[in-house]
Design an enzyme around this catalytic site. Structure first.
Site, mmCIF file in Angstrom:
data_model
loop_
_atom_site.group_PDB
_atom_site.id
_atom_site.type_symbol
_atom_site.label_atom_id
_atom_site.label_comp_id
_atom_site.label_asym_id
_atom_site.label_seq_id
_atom_site.Cartn_x
_atom_site.Cartn_y
_atom_site.Cartn_z
ATOM 1 N N PRO A 109 -4.701 -9.270 8.939
ATOM 2 C CA PRO A 109 -5.618 -9.801 7.920
ATOM 3 C C PRO A 109 -4.934 -10.780 6.964
ATOM 4 O O PRO A 109 -5.588 -11.587 6.325
ATOM 5 C CB PRO A 109 -6.087 -8.549 7.162
ATOM 6 C CG PRO A 109 -5.901 -7.421 8.118
ATOM 7 C CD PRO A 109 -4.677 -7.793 8.921
ATOM 8 N N GLU B 216 -4.556 -6.617 2.655
ATOM 9 C CA GLU B 216 -3.324 -7.291 3.090
ATOM 10 C C GLU B 216 -3.292 -8.766 2.728
ATOM 11 O O GLU B 216 -2.266 -9.309 2.325
ATOM 12 C CB GLU B 216 -3.137 -7.116 4.593
ATOM 13 C CG GLU B 216 -2.830 -5.683 5.022
ATOM 14 C CD GLU B 216 -4.029 -4.764 4.941
ATOM 15 O OE1 GLU B 216 -5.171 -5.270 4.909
ATOM 16 O OE2 GLU B 216 -3.836 -3.539 4.895
ATOM 17 N N GLU C 71 0.843 -1.184 0.000
ATOM 18 C CA GLU C 71 0.000 0.000 0.000
ATOM 19 C C GLU C 71 0.883 1.240 0.000
ATOM 20 O O GLU C 71 1.724 1.406 0.893
ATOM 21 C CB GLU C 71 -0.928 -0.024 1.212
ATOM 22 C CG GLU C 71 -1.923 -1.179 1.155
ATOM 23 C CD GLU C 71 -2.403 -1.645 2.519
ATOM 24 O OE1 GLU C 71 -2.104 -0.989 3.532
ATOM 25 O OE2 GLU C 71 -3.081 -2.695 2.571
ATOM 26 N N HIS D 123 -0.847 0.738 15.574
ATOM 27 C CA HIS D 123 0.355 1.200 14.878
ATOM 28 C C HIS D 123 1.632 0.941 15.674
ATOM 29 O O HIS D 123 2.698 1.400 15.288
ATOM 30 C CB HIS D 123 0.254 2.688 14.550
ATOM 31 C CG HIS D 123 -0.747 3.015 13.491
ATOM 32 N ND1 HIS D 123 -2.095 2.883 13.682
ATOM 33 C CD2 HIS D 123 -0.592 3.470 12.221
ATOM 34 C CE1 HIS D 123 -2.734 3.265 12.583
ATOM 35 N NE2 HIS D 123 -1.850 3.608 11.677
HETATM 36 C C1 LIG Z 1 -6.206 -3.014 7.750
HETATM 37 C C2 LIG Z 1 -5.517 -1.721 7.496
HETATM 38 N N1 LIG Z 1 -4.616 -1.623 6.485
HETATM 39 C C3 LIG Z 1 -3.960 -0.474 6.238
HETATM 40 C C4 LIG Z 1 -4.168 0.635 7.027
HETATM 41 C C5 LIG Z 1 -3.398 1.932 6.768
HETATM 42 N N2 LIG Z 1 -4.341 2.946 6.211
HETATM 43 C C6 LIG Z 1 -4.932 3.860 6.992
HETATM 44 S S1 LIG Z 1 -6.050 4.769 6.127
HETATM 45 C C7 LIG Z 1 -5.726 3.947 4.693
HETATM 46 C C8 LIG Z 1 -6.441 4.299 3.431
HETATM 47 C C9 LIG Z 1 -7.930 4.163 3.589
HETATM 48 O O1 LIG Z 1 -8.553 4.764 2.487
HETATM 49 P P1 LIG Z 1 -10.129 4.961 2.472
HETATM 50 O O2 LIG Z 1 -10.781 3.700 2.913
HETATM 51 O O3 LIG Z 1 -10.496 5.491 1.139
HETATM 52 O O4 LIG Z 1 -10.434 6.025 3.608
HETATM 53 P P2 LIG Z 1 -9.953 7.551 3.633
HETATM 54 O O5 LIG Z 1 -8.665 7.560 4.400
HETATM 55 O O6 LIG Z 1 -9.783 8.005 2.214
HETATM 56 O O7 LIG Z 1 -11.036 8.290 4.348
HETATM 57 C C10 LIG Z 1 -4.759 2.968 4.900
HETATM 58 C C11 LIG Z 1 -4.245 2.072 3.849
HETATM 59 C C12 LIG Z 1 -5.116 0.506 8.075
HETATM 60 N N3 LIG Z 1 -5.380 1.538 8.894
HETATM 61 N N4 LIG Z 1 -5.760 -0.662 8.284
#
Ligand SMILES: Cc1ncc(C[n+]2csc(CCOP(=O)(O)OP(=O)(O)O)c2C)c(N)n1
Ligand SMILES: Cc1ncc(C[n+]2csc(CCOP(=O)(O)OP(=O)(O)O)c2C)c(N)n1
Ligand SMILES: [Mg+2]
Ligand SMILES: [Mg+2]
Lengths: 342, 325, 325, 342
Positions: free
Chosen positions: C89, C60, C29, C129
């Site tokens: 996951p 993941e 990611e 985190h």
């Molecule tokens: C299971 C998981 N994988 C990765 C992350 C890291 N992460 C935090 S926000 C995000 C992007 C999420 O995008 P979206 O669902 O579009 O929500 P937005 O932040 O745009 O509101 C990621 C990959 C996480 N918090 N949880």
């Protein structure tokens, strides 16, 4: 639902394959059924561990393999012995796996088939990765992953479909919808009207075919394979079929389905309609039937013999394939193991 | 009182709980119409309805995550994972949500739920069907981890787990489902979570185990006693919370310990028990703390299971070495 | 030779690997367009193309499962999990497939892949985190588990991991990404997986740790030496395979040990190290084997991190207790 | 894509809500924006941990909450402060969470809102369970779960959608498609033409609305809520919007999107169109604007004060919420912790 060969042996449009190939595939289905019934019989005799019969799904599996090239990857399940065999996986290794021998998961070098997946849903992403590797290496090879209706409920189905579509991977998602996930009927698994329709969620083409129709399955897989090879990306194919036997030899289907339902499906037998089709064209007779049944019985018996005469893994060998070279702690454990087995 | 197997004792516990508490419900693959692949939930859907004994799609993360929501919403869900090897897709839900909501919300939201997981080998099953991952759950803060080895404990611990205000991972030894029988009281009773069971008391050596390995350990203890060794056998029953008092008292008495489990050795729960002893009982120890465990390998298939599973002989041998030093 | 942080050293390792081996590719990611949330993959997509440094959807299990397929298909994928708390996951893919395919197929199919996982606390991050789940991976047979603590080791171990014929879980201590700098050789070099690093040699006590805790342990060692204690410090670097020789030699010399890690205590990897010592070095031990670890709790948020993380003081205190007995 | 209120303030058809409610919601959006900008400012001053701004998504969040009953469940994310507040979650606790205090996750008893989900994708199944519990207890309450476009790539999205549909659960799946999952644009996440259309895979209705349109969002959620309450089951709503700020305060959006794209979206500001709509109807003037901005500033400042004056968790308190009652090993660790903090 696409159908090319009706239960009564009639064809819609031109047959997608010629008589010779049809005979070869019919013969393959006879071999498959022979293997399958033998599997159940051996399990009852305690010669195999739990066995998952696929009777009723022969056209789906043999037809799917026929639509592929010999070096295309197949990533399938515990119920896909016919499909795996048709792509080169030896009967004896399929039996060996069922006797409870790891070597059953080790096909010859040239066979592009992964060991059967025992976990439901987890293997589809592997096919996506394999097809991606072939794409990156420009080999023109693609992958077909086979799974059941129940597997489409797993999150990994969703992630596999999405990855394949996003990166235009040459992967065919071949779902044998046999009506049940163990005891759970298809209607209770998901509310989509079909499984094929789930493809829309990934911007992927989805087709539903009669899974007991050799021609329809062959055609759908063949077309999807050619598209994939040409860089057209993935396809979801739902082959509507039925598991005539129990989920596994330790399952009692009477707890969740009626005998009427089963006999209704027996009338749609995937072999019978091909037999009628061939005989109407003078390409089948009792004698040939007897011949191929005898050949099948002989080949399957030979395979059983090979599997059963395979000596079990020797003392300590269960540790030898954990890594390319055994790290010290496994060396120590291996020594301890030997000490204790003697 | 009835004489029951572990499978039947668990079935009774679930039946009693469904009867007594309207908030209790069961979710899992094939738990309803077929009564579960091990028939542990046999007859419960007929008796309590498809609304309370729910057949789910094949989606472990969904089963646990939805059960979690049900629990936060006031229900008392008992979720079944068909085999421990299939509990892994739900691991994220367990470690990131089920085990943490109480802390995340400072007690405002809680997840009183049970995750039932058949585990362990010895039945010649296919790959992934013989897993022992109890250490992974035990290493997850916020969970209680329970492993019964007798019908009495199975029913009493399951009722205690259902009644517990916090999430409990309930590991059921597959190999013992039908192999042991004993008298089990009718109705509701609880075996407190966090108390080990001293199966036999002895002076010379302590054998510590849990789950299906109690059978091998029993065999080893009998063999050793035939040689005149006085053996103490502890069935932990609960890994978290762990009954450290019982362990310490025993080790202080015997000075010699062998820990037995079928999970892989490295970072298995036996390591925690050994570490605890090395931390708290060092001066009582008269011999190294030995672990007789599964190897650091995949659990083998039917033909090679015997190479993997700790045997009575292996345990006896380790005990002898421990006694000789 | 350049002076690099761990983040830059890892970036160099990936760059060198992408340069040298056409089968190497990165997936994760935000690894491409942004160079990763920790900038470890910074600039690699520009340099090697979006076909080899691939931004993936947030999935993941898909990332690891697809990387697995790529590895079986002959590639050398390096998959990134954005944080250890988000590797869960993918746990099913790791334990049921990545770690097993060699055994399942008796060497016919293999998964030479690396899963990079930033881990650990101390940066005041949000929930999930700051995880340290190394013990869970270490308990999974078929994986190698590596944790570098210096820029030199970070680059050398990552190249060794990429070159390894088997899957490697590569844990990167977030807190050290930019806090330590040292000279790092240019080009390709490997630090062998399975060898601990003796950071300083001493006679009186052995402090064993890995990852970010090397900082606190270093501080404690310095403090203790100021009091005239001769301290040996071992940075394990590799949890699986574990360098038991180095541990044993040290304990036989000092007779006193404190194990330090930030993961929760119960069934943490420290338990394995302590159990190993109780099994192999009992007669050399002059004091109980102490563990200074995170508590059996969720890793707290910013305002309370200091309550959770082992501190120099806690380590010094444990060492003093160990020395006094 | 459904739109009811155009960027220039024009209405399609009858407005779904009256002027008074529109004014209340406009005021709420002003409060939300005030909170959000303050959040970024405080983070820059080091007074908050990483902050995830939602500027540009106010209409989606305030409109969604307005479509619910006050006791309906909301299960949302790190970017949904406005939605959570509108459903009763106090600003000071939202701030407290961002300062790094667990108590930020503990809303008052009567507030039916879960702490924000930090993991992406995992929380939707929780909403399904909550709504199921309400259904079983016959309370008439439903649940709304909010998530981003990126979350739809996770397997748990698939499992949540499927469970909700299979069991007819009164759960609204509210997706704020703000164009990006951190750096990954929506088009690179999935090949479906819309996110709303993913509902088809579950036999669930799916609607796409202009997420910067207060009326369209309100209406879609209100209709879905009434259907859910009446036993009509779940709905997927895609609110197409845009994140004007960075993913979080530690993100640099210049790496993956153009300034033009941002300014283009600024022209579709969700507050401005409501302001125009109101002023054209004599329901907005500079003076009222000044008043509500002052009220917002005061309320947000009060919230910050409350959050920052909250003493940190006392020594040992970090262990006190692991279980209802501390087991012995945690009692021992608690004692050790106290010993070491003194
Ligand atoms: C299971 C998981 N994988 C990765 C992350 C890291 N992460 C935090 S926000 C995000 C992007 C999420 O995008 P979206 O669902 O579009 O929500 P937005 O932040 O745009 O509101 C990621 C990959 C996480 N918090 N949880
Ligand atoms: C992850 C996982 N969960 C549960 C199981 C147990 N299980 C084995 S087969 C099966 C049903 C699968 O149904 P379907 O996908 O339709 O395939 P079929 O057996 O009908 O061919 C289940 C639940 C498993 N093997 N893996
Ligand atoms: Mg099926
Ligand atoms: Mg987004």
């Amino acid at each position: 639902m696409r159908q090319r060969l009706t239960p009564s042996g009639g064809v819609e449009g031109d047959p997608p394959i010629d008589i010779q190939l049809t005979r070869r595939l019919y013969r393959a289905m006879v071999f498959a059924r022979t293997y399958d019934r033998k599997g159940t019989a051996l399990q009852k005799q305690g010669r195999l561990a739990t066995y998952a019969p696929f009777e009723g799904q022969e056209a789906a599996q043999i037809g799917a393999a026929a639509g592929l090239q010999p070096n295309d990857w197949v990533v399938a399940t515990y119920r896909d012995a016919a499909l795996m065999w048709a792509q080169g996986y030896p009967w004896e290794l399929l039996f060996a796996g069922r006797t409870g021998d790891e070597r059953g998961g080790s096909p010859p070098e040239h066979v592009p088939v992964m060991p059967p997946s025992i976990t439901v849903g987890g293997h589809m992403v592997h096919a996506v990765g394999l097809a991606w590797a072939e794409k990156l290496n420009g080999t023109g090879r693609i992958a077909l992953t086979s799974f059941g209706d129940g597997a489409t409920s797993e999150g990994d189905f969703h992630e596999a479909m999405n990855f394949a579509a996003v990166y235009d991977i040459g992967c065919i998602f071949f779902c044998q919808n046999n009506g049940y996930a163990i005891s759970l009927p298809r209607e209770m698994q998901t509310r989509s009207t079909s499984i094929a329709e789930k493809a829309i969620a990934y911007g992927m083409p989805g087709v539903q075919v009669d899974g007991n129709d050799l021609f329809a399955v062959y055609e759908a897989v063949h077309d999807a394979a050619e598209r994939a090879r040409a860089g057209g990306g993935p396809t979801l194919i739902e082959a509507v079929t039925y598991r005539i036997g129990p989920h596994t030899t330790s399952d009692d289907p009477k707890r969740y389905r009626s005998d009427d339902e089963v006999s209704e499906w027996k009338r749609r037998d995937p072999l019978e309609r091909v037999r009628i089709y061939l005989s109407e064209r003078g390409a089948w007779d009792e004698e040939w039937q007897a011949t191929i049944e005898a050949e099948a019985a002989a080949e399957i018996d030979r395979a059983i013999e090979l599997a059963e005469n395979m000596p079990p893994l020797g003392p300590g060998e269960i540790l030898d394939a954990m890594f390319e070279t055994l790290p010290p702690h496994l060396e120590r454990q291996r020594a301890e193991l030997l000490e204790n087995l003697t | 009182m009835k004489v029951l197997t572990i499978a039947r004792a668990l079935n009774e516990a679930l039946d009693v709980a469904l009867e007594k508490d309207a908030q209790v419900m069961l979710l899992g693959e094939d738990v309803g119409r077929t009564g579960g692949v091990f028939r542990v939930t046999d007859g419960l859907q007929e008796r309590h309805g498809a609304g309370r004994v729910v057949d789910t799609p094949v989606a472990e993360s969904g089963i646990v995550g939805v059960a979690f929501g049900l629990a936060v919403g006031g229900m008392r869900p008992v979720a079944e994972m068909q085999f421990m090897g299939f509990s892994y897709p739900a691991f994220d839900q367990v470690i990131n949500h089920v085990s943490r909501i109480r802390n995340r919300s400072r007690h405002r939201f809680t997840a009183p739920m049970v995750i039932r997981i058949p585990y362990g080998g010895g039945i010649g099953a296919a790959e992934h069907h013989s897993e022992s991952a109890e250490a992974i759950y035990a290493h997850t803060p916020g969970l209680k981890v329970v492993v019964p080895a007798t019908p009495y404990d199975a029913k009493g611990l399951l009722l205690a787990a259902i009644n517990d205000p916090d999430p409990v991972v309930f590991c059921e030894p597959i190999r013992l489902y039908r192999s042991v029988k004993e008298e089990v009281p009718d109705g509701w009773y609880e075996v407190p979570i966090g108390e080990a069971r001293v199966e036999r008391t002895g002076e010379d050596i302590t054998l510590i185990t849990w789950g299906a390995m109690t059978t091998e350990v029993r065999g080893a203890a009998t063999a050793l006693e035939a040689e005149g060794v006085s053996v103490e056998v502890i069935d932990l029953r609960s890994l978290v919370p762990l009954d450290t008092d019982t362990i310490e008292a025993s080790v202080e008495k015997t000075g010699r310990v062998v820990i037995v489990h079928e999970a892989p050795k490295t970072a298995g729960f036996g390591a925690e028990v050994a570490a605890l002893i090395a931390e708290r009982c060092l001066y009582s120890l008269e011999a190294p703390v030995r672990r007789v465990t599964g190897w650091d390998s995949v659990f083998p298939l039917k033909r090679s299971e015997h190479q993997y599973l700790p045997s009575v002989e292996r345990i006896v041998r380790a005990a002898r070495q421990t006694l000789e030093t």
